[in-house]
Design a protein around this motif. Structure first.
Motif, PDB file in Angstrom:
ATOM      1  N   ASP A 221       0.837  -1.195   0.000  1.00  0.00           N
ATOM      2  CA  ASP A 221       0.000   0.000   0.000  1.00  0.00           C
ATOM      3  C   ASP A 221       0.874   1.249   0.000  1.00  0.00           C
ATOM      4  N   HIS A 223       0.462   5.720   0.468  1.00  0.00           N
ATOM      5  CA  HIS A 223      -0.332   6.923   0.685  1.00  0.00           C
ATOM      6  C   HIS A 223       0.586   8.141   0.666  1.00  0.00           C
ATOM      7  N   SER A 248      -9.762   6.622   4.466  1.00  0.00           N
ATOM      8  CA  SER A 248      -9.824   6.240   5.885  1.00  0.00           C
ATOM      9  C   SER A 248      -8.737   7.017   6.617  1.00  0.00           C
ATOM     10  N   HIS A 255      -3.143  -1.358   6.181  1.00  0.00           N
ATOM     11  CA  HIS A 255      -3.736  -1.673   4.882  1.00  0.00           C
ATOM     12  C   HIS A 255      -2.954  -2.777   4.180  1.00  0.00           C
ATOM     13  N   THR A 258      -3.691  -6.036   5.942  1.00  0.00           N
ATOM     14  CA  THR A 258      -5.051  -6.484   5.622  1.00  0.00           C
ATOM     15  C   THR A 258      -5.104  -7.139   4.256  1.00  0.00           C
ATOM     16  N   ASP A 259      -4.488  -6.510   3.262  1.00  0.00           N
ATOM     17  CA  ASP A 259      -4.478  -7.102   1.925  1.00  0.00           C
ATOM     18  C   ASP A 259      -3.759  -8.453   1.919  1.00  0.00           C
ATOM     19  N   ASP A 269      -9.207  -7.794  -2.300  1.00  0.00           N
ATOM     20  CA  ASP A 269      -8.366  -6.792  -1.658  1.00  0.00           C
ATOM     21  C   ASP A 269      -9.220  -5.876  -0.795  1.00  0.00           C
ATOM     22  N   ILE A 270      -8.560  -4.987  -0.093  1.00  0.00           N
ATOM     23  CA  ILE A 270      -9.238  -4.131   0.871  1.00  0.00           C
ATOM     24  C   ILE A 270     -10.288  -3.234   0.208  1.00  0.00           C
ATOM     25  N   TRP A 281     -16.772   4.923   5.296  1.00  0.00           N
ATOM     26  CA  TRP A 281     -15.388   4.603   5.650  1.00  0.00           C
ATOM     27  C   TRP A 281     -14.500   5.830   5.666  1.00  0.00           C
ATOM     28  N   SER A 286      -8.270   2.092  10.711  1.00  0.00           N
ATOM     29  CA  SER A 286      -7.925   0.945   9.875  1.00  0.00           C
ATOM     30  C   SER A 286      -7.864  -0.373  10.624  1.00  0.00           C
ATOM     31  N   PHE A 289     -10.512  -2.719   9.555  1.00  0.00           N
ATOM     32  CA  PHE A 289     -10.282  -3.450   8.318  1.00  0.00           C
ATOM     33  C   PHE A 289      -9.495  -4.735   8.609  1.00  0.00           C
TER      34      PHE A 289
END
Length: 374
Positions: A221, A223, A248, A255, A258-259, A269-270, A281, A286, A289
């Motif tokens: 992930d 960001h 989120s 993230h 989670t994936d 996937d998420i 959301w 997170s 999730f």
């Protein structure tokens, strides 16, 4: 031709020695009853699954199979099957299965349904391999003997008619009733996975029979770092002059994990589970999730055994926060911290992370799942 499946789960299971009926005992992460229910639901030739439960078991059933269809049974197995048949409509064929046989291979279902083309009923059997002897010491020939399993399959009208006219006391199974009415019942190959759970030690034996499979999956992930946002990494609030931007809380670490967890069970996937277009959301924490992915894995009888996380950024420095991140991830997953690895690296000032424009995370999750293919 439509096919319905009836799972008989109205008994109290007293011989299993558990505090609750054995059909609700947990095997490899899910209720015993849930295993055969899932096998029947996913079979392409089964159109409907109905469970017959005992009076007072409603709460146990809803916990084991939330939202699944059920009816209340009677004091005997025969009466419970009759109650289930009365609640079914429109089926041409019906499979009657005992909840105490949780591991139901699809190949057995295939053989049973195919046999109904030429017979009123079909039952799965295994050969008797032990020497049999009567109390008087006389050995009984075993060549013509078979061990009968469930599910048993029937043409729907034939089984209903057999129940309607049965007057022979408590039948040991439904095939006996169909034969009494003159119906032909085929014997098809059963499977050792269908062994019945009766005694306290049988649950441990069943889990061992199921086996364990180890899977690993990758999550990634990214960001962007922006002004005016908080920086959450691995469920920990990190002091920094910028935070990550996202729908989120933009926690890249959670993230990615989670994936990776979703990947161990091939569950997408998420973004499939928590679409960024869904306003509920916005700004979400997170950790929820991660807990959702964990619940999906748990429903498959799976367990996370190790998490390896790598954070990629120039700033902030991860070292001072590493142990807090490890502890929080371990807490969310119910692991000991020594089963969570947190590493950090840079890209030597190359790319968007090198320019301090964002943070990337890569995670590998290792999980164990029941290994038998059913």
């Amino acid at each position: 031709m439509s096919t319905a499946a009836l799972i008989v789960a109205a008994g109290r299971g007293e011989r299993a020695g558990a505090a609750l009926p054995k059909q609700y005992a947990v095997i490899a992460g899910r209720a015993m009853l849930a295993w055969s229910h899932a096998a029947l639901r996913r079979h392409p030739m089964i159109d409907e699954v109905l469970v017959v439960i005992g009076e007072g078991q409603e709460a146990l059933f809803e916990h084991a199979l939330p939202g699944a269809r059920y009816v209340l049974g009677g004091p005997t197995r025969r009466e419970s099957v009759a109650a289930g048949l009365a609640a079914l409509s429109g089926a041409n064929r019906v499979l009657v299965h005992d909840a105490a046989r949780p591991f139901l291979p699809a190949a057995v279902i295939d053989r049973l349904i195919a046999a109904l083309d030429a017979h009123e009923g079909a039952v799965p059997v295994l050969p008797v391999i032990d020497t049999l002897v009567r109390e008087d010491g006389v050995t009984v020939p075993r060549e013509a003997l078979h061990r009968v399993q469930t599910p048993q399959a029937f043409r729907f009208d034939s089984l209903v008619a057999a129940h309607r006219v049965w007057a022979g006391g408590e039948a040991t199974d439904d095939a006996q009733m169909v034969r009494a009415l003159g119906g032909s019942v085929a014997l098809v190959q059963g499977d050792p996975m269908l062994e019945k759970i009766t005694w306290p030690g049988d649950i441990a034996t069943a889990e061992a029979r199921l086996g364990v499979e180890t899977r690993s999956a990758l999550g990634f992930d990214v960001h962007r770092l922006v002004d005016g946002e908080q920086l959450w990494l691995g469920g920990v609030l990190i002091p920094h002059h910028q935070g990550l931007s996202g729908h989120s809380d933009a926690d890249v670490a959670l993230h990615a994990i989670t994936d990776a967890m979703l990947g161990t069970i091939a569950a997408g996937d998420i973004g499939m589970h928590f679409p960024p277009s869904d306003p509920q959301w916005r700004g979400a924490e997170s950790g929820q999730f991660l807990r959702h992915a964990l619940s999906l894995l748990d429903a498959r009888g799976g367990r996370v055994t190790f998490v390896d996380l790598t954070l990629i950024c120039e700033a902030p420095k991860i070292g001072p926060h590493r142990e807090a991140i490890r502890a929080r991830i371990a807490e969310l997953l119910g692991l000991s911290p020594d089963r969570v690895s947190v590493k950090a690296t840079t890209t030597e000032r190359l790319g968007f992370t090198g320019r301090g424009e964002g943070i990337a995370a890569q995670a590998i999750v290792t999980a164990t799942l029941p290994g038998a293919v059913l």
